[in-house]
Write an enzyme that holds these catalytic residues in place. Structure first.
Site, PDB file in Angstrom:
ATOM      1  N   GLY A  49      30.724  42.276  30.609  1.00  0.00           N
ATOM      2  CA  GLY A  49      31.470  42.889  31.712  1.00  0.00           C
ATOM      3  C   GLY A  49      31.910  44.328  31.512  1.00  0.00           C
ATOM      4  CD  GLU A 103      37.444  41.807  27.436  1.00  0.00           C
ATOM      5  OE1 GLU A 103      36.670  42.119  28.367  1.00  0.00           O
ATOM      6  OE2 GLU A 103      37.512  40.663  26.975  1.00  0.00           O
ATOM      7  CG  ASP A 104      35.307  42.689  31.853  1.00  0.00           C
ATOM      8  OD1 ASP A 104      36.100  42.196  31.022  1.00  0.00           O
ATOM      9  OD2 ASP A 104      34.417  42.019  32.402  1.00  0.00           O
ATOM     10  CG  ASP A 107      42.052  35.717  34.022  1.00  0.00           C
ATOM     11  OD1 ASP A 107      43.202  35.578  34.456  1.00  0.00           O
ATOM     12  OD2 ASP A 107      41.107  35.019  34.435  1.00  0.00           O
ATOM     13  CG  ASP A 163      29.654  37.723  35.994  1.00  0.00           C
ATOM     14  OD1 ASP A 163      30.630  37.936  35.244  1.00  0.00           O
ATOM     15  OD2 ASP A 163      29.017  36.657  35.984  1.00  0.00           O
ATOM     16  NE  ARG A 169      27.158  40.691  34.328  1.00  0.00           N
ATOM     17  CZ  ARG A 169      28.182  40.087  33.739  1.00  0.00           C
ATOM     18  NH1 ARG A 169      29.354  40.685  33.658  1.00  0.00           N
ATOM     19  NH2 ARG A 169      28.056  38.875  33.240  1.00  0.00           N
TER      20      ARG A 169
HETATM   21  P1  IMP Z   1      40.484  35.682  29.622  1.00  0.00           P
HETATM   22  O1  IMP Z   1      40.063  35.067  28.334  1.00  0.00           O
HETATM   23  O2  IMP Z   1      41.090  34.653  30.553  1.00  0.00           O
HETATM   24  O3  IMP Z   1      41.403  36.877  29.449  1.00  0.00           O
HETATM   25  O4  IMP Z   1      39.180  36.154  30.390  1.00  0.00           O
HETATM   26  C1  IMP Z   1      38.530  37.316  30.032  1.00  0.00           C
HETATM   27  C2  IMP Z   1      37.128  37.369  30.580  1.00  0.00           C
HETATM   28  O5  IMP Z   1      36.953  36.542  31.727  1.00  0.00           O
HETATM   29  C3  IMP Z   1      36.815  38.772  31.053  1.00  0.00           C
HETATM   30  O6  IMP Z   1      36.279  39.568  30.017  1.00  0.00           O
HETATM   31  C4  IMP Z   1      35.832  38.549  32.177  1.00  0.00           C
HETATM   32  O7  IMP Z   1      34.524  38.477  31.682  1.00  0.00           O
HETATM   33  C5  IMP Z   1      36.221  37.202  32.737  1.00  0.00           C
HETATM   34  N1  IMP Z   1      37.087  37.329  33.943  1.00  0.00           N
HETATM   35  C6  IMP Z   1      38.416  37.173  34.031  1.00  0.00           C
HETATM   36  N2  IMP Z   1      38.863  37.385  35.280  1.00  0.00           N
HETATM   37  C7  IMP Z   1      37.773  37.706  36.011  1.00  0.00           C
HETATM   38  C8  IMP Z   1      37.572  38.078  37.394  1.00  0.00           C
HETATM   39  O8  IMP Z   1      38.499  38.152  38.237  1.00  0.00           O
HETATM   40  N3  IMP Z   1      36.290  38.354  37.744  1.00  0.00           N
HETATM   41  C9  IMP Z   1      35.237  38.290  36.892  1.00  0.00           C
HETATM   42  N4  IMP Z   1      35.376  37.956  35.604  1.00  0.00           N
HETATM   43  C10 IMP Z   1      36.633  37.671  35.161  1.00  0.00           C
END
Ligand code: IMP
Length: 179
Positions: A49, A103-104, A107, A163, A169
């Site tokens: 991402g 990071e993109d 979350d 994505d 993307r």
């Molecule tokens: P986390 O582990 O919950 O912080 O998730 C991180 C990863 O989940 C990011 O690097 C993204 O690849 C993906 N992600 C989290 N939220 C979104 C979203 O709203 N759209 C797309 N990908 C997401």
């Protein structure tokens, strides 16, 4: 790009324009160039991402630096699976180095918690995080996001590298889901 975008079974509307992102990146990169001067940082780009954000950000980094890539995965569809797999690992010696993870989006933060733990075992001098987006309402972790473009509500977004099941993307703008 159009104001509305349909990807598979979901509809998305334009949310953050590329112009707004670039403005933030200019400010962020200026701050990073000051903070990282003389530290010869290693930027670690989290694939897939972050590839567009990292590309735009790193073109504005003027300090001597190295760039590496890792591929982590914890997401399926529009919800985090909570299971993190490190798919392509890091094969560099990072002991004593300043690391900036790019990071993109952060979350829940669970993906990074696991990766940060792996990095810490490799004894870097410091680890900083740069992310284009953060969802504070979903964030369950404690690490600081040192360099951030936008905090957004807990809604699913695509574009600018992000994505939905592999799609979306390839947009310079960020879109959010229409529920
Ligand atoms: P986390 O582990 O919950 O912080 O998730 C991180 C990863 O989940 C990011 O690097 C993204 O690849 C993906 N992600 C989290 N939220 C979104 C979203 O709203 N759209 C797309 N990908 C997401």
């Amino acid at each position: 790009m159009p104001d509305t975008w349909i990807l598979k079974d979901k509809s998305f509307k334009k949310y953050i324009t590329n112009e707004a992102i670039q403005e933030k990146i200019i400010a962020l990169s200026a701050q990073m160039n000051t903070d990282l001067e003389g530290k010869k940082p290693l930027f670690i780009v989290v694939l897939n991402g972050a590839f567009i954000f990292a590309s735009d950000l790193l073109k504005r980094i003027t300090v001597d630096c190295e760039i590496a890539f890792v591929k982590l995965s914890s997401y399926h569809g529009t919800h985090s699976s909570g299971v993190v797999q490190q798919i392509i690992g890091l094969d560099l010696d990072i002991k004593g180095r300043t690391i900036v993870v790019i990071e993109d989006i952060v979350d829940t933060g669970l993906t990074l918690v696991s990766f940060l733990e792996t990095l810490r075992k490799m004894e870097p001098a410091e680890v900083k995080i740069a992310s284009c987006l953060l969802k504070p309402e979903a964030f369950k972790s404690k690490f600081p996001v040192d360099y951030l473009c936008f905090s957004i509500p807990n809604e699913f977004v695509v574009g600018y590298g992000l994505d939905y099941d592999g799609l979306g993307r390839n947009s310079s703008d960020i879109y959010k889901i229409v529920e």
